[in-house]
Design a protein around this motif. Structure first.
Motif: not given
Length: 508
Positions: A324, A456, A478-479, A482
């Motif tokens: 990230v 991503f 995104v986190t 991920s």
């Protein structure tokens, strides 16, 4: 075979949860202020003052060498008596630890004075001599008090798994310190007066922790006969501390002397991101570190199962966070340094290098701790020295050729050598097995990391990142993606990970 009693197991779970929750809350607050305050320094006082503050933090860490490995050696020595609740042995180790820390505080103060005199001369800065002199002095006096009065108690809390007791006090004072900085910087108060005010608060924090621990643990007796033999490996632990300090701080020292404080300011901005992520990951590991350390002393086979699960979960989180960071580094820097024109803070190469260093550092954490739990400080000291030599030599050559990039490449070179060495040594000499399982764990992480460079942008490339709300929203999305990718990969590939998670989630 020795087992931890069931009552203690339940208690250890409670300690783990408390360590994590309180430390996470403390770190969340620290991260919030950690993003606000550096920008205030840059905007209010310029990149030179921000570079001075960042550089001082790194120089002062070198004075921690006077601690001479006492903390690491004492912690390793305390695991067994703490697990057995043997207060005679605990007090004898604490008495020796206390004596060493008192010597440390005196040496630290002497070193602080020398640094205050020399730093204004060696720093590439236009700031007045006595401004820098007193900035150094006030930045370090709080550590003198901590070594003399507090450090021995913190070691005990770490060994016992109750570090959250000190964390709560530190959290309260850190909030006070951060608010003081914000108010005084906003008012434009002289930087020396700001640091003097912080020093007073730090000393008050030390007094509060000492009072609380003495009240909480009336069985502590520092007048017991010191067991210096229990801390005999402190000199070898010191070698490992030196290497750690080189990794964390040599870059700034070289840049301060050869490139100037503006370059240090750029370095510090990028380092800030990975440092905050490192601290979050440290919370995760420290929450269970006491249990791992105690288990290593009494049941090696159980420790192997625990460290395999820990390595899978911890490494998955580490790689997820830094994937990230790699994706969001530049959008964040554009926002964070908007309006700052005295240095260039947007650089893709720096983002890649900082993430590479962070990943190599995190990939060794479980095996580094395995070596420490096993007490192999002496055996691994020459390898640590080789690591330091690689870092220094490559960095000094690199800075002449490529500036800040060369310094970072020096750290990468040293980490490539030592991370592999640690993985091989810990597995073969401490766990008595081949290192292939550890390598397999990181190979899976690396493959997932490479896939994120495609996933991503495809999933989140259309999201706006031109304001803090939009950047935070993107970061959350995104986190989540991920973490799910890396954890699912570990669960899918490794049976030990699935079995360990089922055991943790199993109702008692």
């Amino acid at each position: 075979m020795t087992h931890i009693p069931e009552g203690n197991t339940m208690n250890n779970k409670q300690k783990t949860i408390r360590n994590f929750l309180y430390a996470a809350l403390s770190q969340l607050i620290a991260i919030g202020f950690g993003f606000i305050i550096p920008r205030m320094w840059v905007v209010g006082y310029g990149s030179q003052v921000n570079g001075l503050i960042s550089s001082l933090d790194q120089f002062l860490v070198y004075l921690n060498l006077f601690e001479a490995g006492v903390g690491a050696a004492s912690l390793q020595a305390l695991y067994r008596p703490v697990s057995e609740e043997n207060w005679d042995d605990i007090n004898s180790i604490l008495a020796a630890t206390s004596d060493y820390y008192k010597k440390t505080s005196r040496l630290y103060f002497f070193g602080l004075l020398c640094l205050a005199i020399a730093y204004p001369v060696i720093a590439n800065s236009d700031l007045p001599y006595f401004v820098v002199f007193f900035a150094v002095l006030f930045s370090g006096l709080g550590n003198v008090a901590a070594f003399y009065f507090q450090s021995k108690y913190v070691v005990l809390l770490r060994a016992e798994g109750r570090h959250y007791l000190a964390t709560n006090i530190v959290m309260a004072f850190n909030i006070l310190i951060s608010l003081t900085k914000v108010v005084l910087i906003f008012l434009g108060v002289n930087v020396v007066l700001i640091l003097a005010a912080i020093c007073v608060i730090q000393c008050a924090q030390v007094g509060c922790i000492v009072w609380y621990i003495r009240k909480k643990y009336p069985q502590i007796n520092l007048s017991a006969k010191p067991n210096y033999a229990a801390v005999a490996q402190k000199n070898y632990a010191l070698v490992h501390q030196v290497v750690t300090l080189i990794f964390n701080n040599t870059d700034v020292i070289i840049l301060t002397v050869l490139c100037g404080l503006k370059t240090v300011s750029v370095y510090a901005m990028y380092k800030m991101i990975v440092s905050h992520l490192d601290q979050v990951l440290t919370i995760v590991y420290n929450s269970v570190s006491f249990l791992l350390g105690q288990t290593r002393q009494i049941n090696l086979e159980r420790y192997k199962r625990m460290i395999d699960l820990t390595e899978s979960v911890y490494s998955a989180l580490a790689y997820a966070f830094y994937a990230v960071a790699l994706y969001l580094y530049l959008p964040f820097m554009r926002l964070y340094t908007r309006g700052v024109t005295d240095a260039n803070y947007v650089d893709q190469k720096l983002a890649v290098l900082f993430v590479a260093i962070a990943l190599l550092s995190q990939s060794r954490v479980p095996m580094v701790q395995t070596i420490e739990y096993s007490g192999h400080f002496k055996q691994t000291a020459p390898r640590a020295i080789a690591e330091a030599a690689i870092n220094l030599s490559v960095s000094l050559v690199g800075v002449a050729l490529w500036g800040i990039y060369g310094v970072l490449l020096g750290t990468v070179a040293a980490l490539l050598y030592r991370t592999n060495d640690i993985i091989i040594y810990a597995n073969t000499k401490c766990l008595y097995r081949k290192p292939w399982k550890t390598y397999a764990i990181y190979l899976v992480n690396l493959l997932v990391l490479l896939s994120t460079t495609v996933v991503f942008p495809f999933l989140f490339g259309g999201l706006a990142m031109d304001s803090y709300p939009s950047l935070v929203l993107t970061a959350v999305c995104v986190t989540a993606c991920s973490v799910a990718m890396f954890l699912l990969a570990q669960l899918a590939v490794f049976p030990h990970c699935r079995q360990g998670i089922r055991h943790i989630l199993r109702p008692e």
